[in-house]
Design an enzyme around this catalytic site. Structure first.
Site, PDB file in Angstrom:
ATOM      1  N   GLY A  54       0.808  -1.213   0.000  1.00 45.44           N
ATOM      2  CA  GLY A  54       0.000   0.000   0.000  1.00 45.44           C
ATOM      3  C   GLY A  54       0.835   1.254   0.000  1.00 45.44           C
ATOM      4  N   CYS A  55       0.212   2.329  -0.402  1.00 47.77           N
ATOM      5  CA  CYS A  55       0.884   3.609  -0.234  1.00 47.77           C
ATOM      6  C   CYS A  55       0.989   3.854   1.250  1.00 47.77           C
ATOM      7  CB  CYS A  55       0.058   4.743  -0.804  1.00 47.77           C
ATOM      8  SG  CYS A  55      -0.089   4.649  -2.561  1.00 47.77           S
ATOM      9  N   GLY A  56       1.820   4.792   1.581  1.00 46.04           N
ATOM     10  CA  GLY A  56       1.806   5.325   2.925  1.00 46.04           C
ATOM     11  C   GLY A  56       2.230   4.318   3.948  1.00 46.04           C
TER      12      GLY A  56
END
Lengths: 293, 293
Positions: free
Chosen positions: A114-116
């Site tokens: 995932g991003c972040g």
């Protein structure tokens, strides 16, 4: 028996965007707005736990959601306070009884797609099998369009500065979906964790509601789907697509995953039974370009 | 003195996409292609280190780049072999002399903004001040357009299945940029780490080349800029924008950060001196929509 009260949260604020000088393709100097990205180091009972890189819109809720989604704290009422100070980029979490075997809980590391907030500590996956999402929760095609349109009309950091992801939580009624919370962050996992933190603060009121829909601008990777399911959200809508593991998890937990949702278009990847299609609601254009997965 | 040889790498392969059934806005069932996302657990000398979620295109180089960018191994020749087995989703790393104080090195955790491999262990930031990028490295506006066009024309998993990020490394000569490596992954940090691993395997041949350009479809967050600088890449081009910390780091290390690069448009955020503009190369359309940061 009297429950301990909900945690005290500060209301730390910091600018979400800043202006910088840039040069465009014509060689012209001009100002552009870019999103903030700041380090927030989380201390639990004075012990350093992690540093989160965040936009900084809702740091207290982000920290709560992080502790929750990492399964470090069982109940929100185990937390006495979250004190964020942007001067020093620190979030001080005070628990009522400490965190049992925090060493062990934070030992295994899974670096995710995932991003972040890409790091989930082990055990998250283990829970998936135990998740039972409300069987009757559903969304109509018109409700889906209304939801997407609500997002489209919002005044956002993305519109002004780009480079942020957005998440939103909707309550479903018979009519148009009701926007409960809209969160942007430089990392989409921060955004979903912030929503998790907010839901935690609502006690079980929101949690137990059967019909909730989670919206994200980000991709439906395994971690995003798992986190949605853990928040008892049976329907997830994304502007992006889905990965193979996100698809597998959604299938297995009975989550309806809808992607590529823009304007009137979408792709329903899993449990289409939760999506009540309305034939004739959209008229087919002359030629429809194929959508990516 | 005779150097130890480069590590032996397996050539593990796994399908990068899969077909799933989906339903579109007309209620039609159809097949869509989605990218793989698989767990790869990394063991260093039989000790479990981390689990990476990856597309799986270049697992051996990903593991090498991960060990490098996390600063867990100093020289690629300290590694004897990387053996990936998709049957069990494991990467076995054999070092020549073990990793000194691996406990300490993996203790501090920074959960970053970037997609994909979001967890960098402490110390990464500490190095930034010591970085000196080649002062004379530059790119002309035509070379930038040629680079962006090279990416546009590539046959990619993104085109067939979406939901992946791409990174590429270019060598700059007097003419068109020379594509050295193109990598896609579900996480953009995996993609850049894979490039780091590949560069490591080239010894200093590529590393010491002054004029290199790194391209990414992802946002220029702090970690992406830091990793580029650590690979001695003085120019970074992104299809997306930049965050405040990415901007700060690029400024301080002398890295030229160019974003929003599509077709003939772009925004140069930092060290525009490295970008040799060619006035009149692009003719201004009637109305130019403002670009986001």
């Amino acid at each position: 028996m009297l429950l301990p009260s909900l945690p005290f949260l500060t209301q730390a604020h910091a600018p979400l965007t800043c202006e910088i000088d840039a040069v465009n393709e014509y060689g012209e100097r001009h100002q552009v707005s870019i999103p903030a990205e700041r380090a927030l180091t989380v201390y639990v009972d004075k012990r350093e736990l992690v540093t989160l890189m965040t936009l900084g819109a809702h740091p207290e809720l982000l920290v709560l959601g992080y502790l929750r989604n990492q399964r470090l704290v069982e109940s929100v009422r185990d937390i006495e306070s979250v004190t964020v100070d942007w001067e020093v980029g620190a979030a001080a979490v005070k628990t009522r009884h400490g965190i049992a075997d925090i060493e062990e809980k934070t030992a295994r590391r899974v670096v995710t797609t995932g991003c972040g907030q890409g790091s989930i500590f082990g055990g998250l996956m283990d829970e998936v099998d135990r998740i039972e999402l409300p069987p009757d929760a559903s969304i109509t095609q018109s409700q889906l369009y209304s939801l997407v349109n609500t997002i489209r009309l919002k005044e956002t950091t993305y519109k002004s500065a780009g480079s942020v992801h957005a998440c939103a939580l909707f309550a479903m009624t018979t009519g148009d979906p009701d926007l409960l919370l809209f969160v942007e962050d430089v990392g989409r996992h921060n955004a979903i964790d912030t929503i998790a933190g907010w839901m935690w603060m609502q006690d079980k009121k929101v949690e137990s509601e059967a019909n909730k829909v989670f919206y994200t601008t980000g991709r439906l990777t395994s971690e995003m789907v798992i986190k949605s399911a853990q928040m008892n959200v049976p329907i997830v809508v994304s502007r992006s697509g889905i990965t193979q593991m996100g698809h597998q998890v959604a299938q297995s937990v009975g989550l309806c995953a809808i992607g590529r949702a823009t304007n009137k278009r979408f792709v329903c990847y899993t449990h289409a039974g939760r999506l009540r299609l309305e034939p004739g609601l959209v008229s087919r254009p002359e030629a429809v370009a194929p959508l990516q997965g």
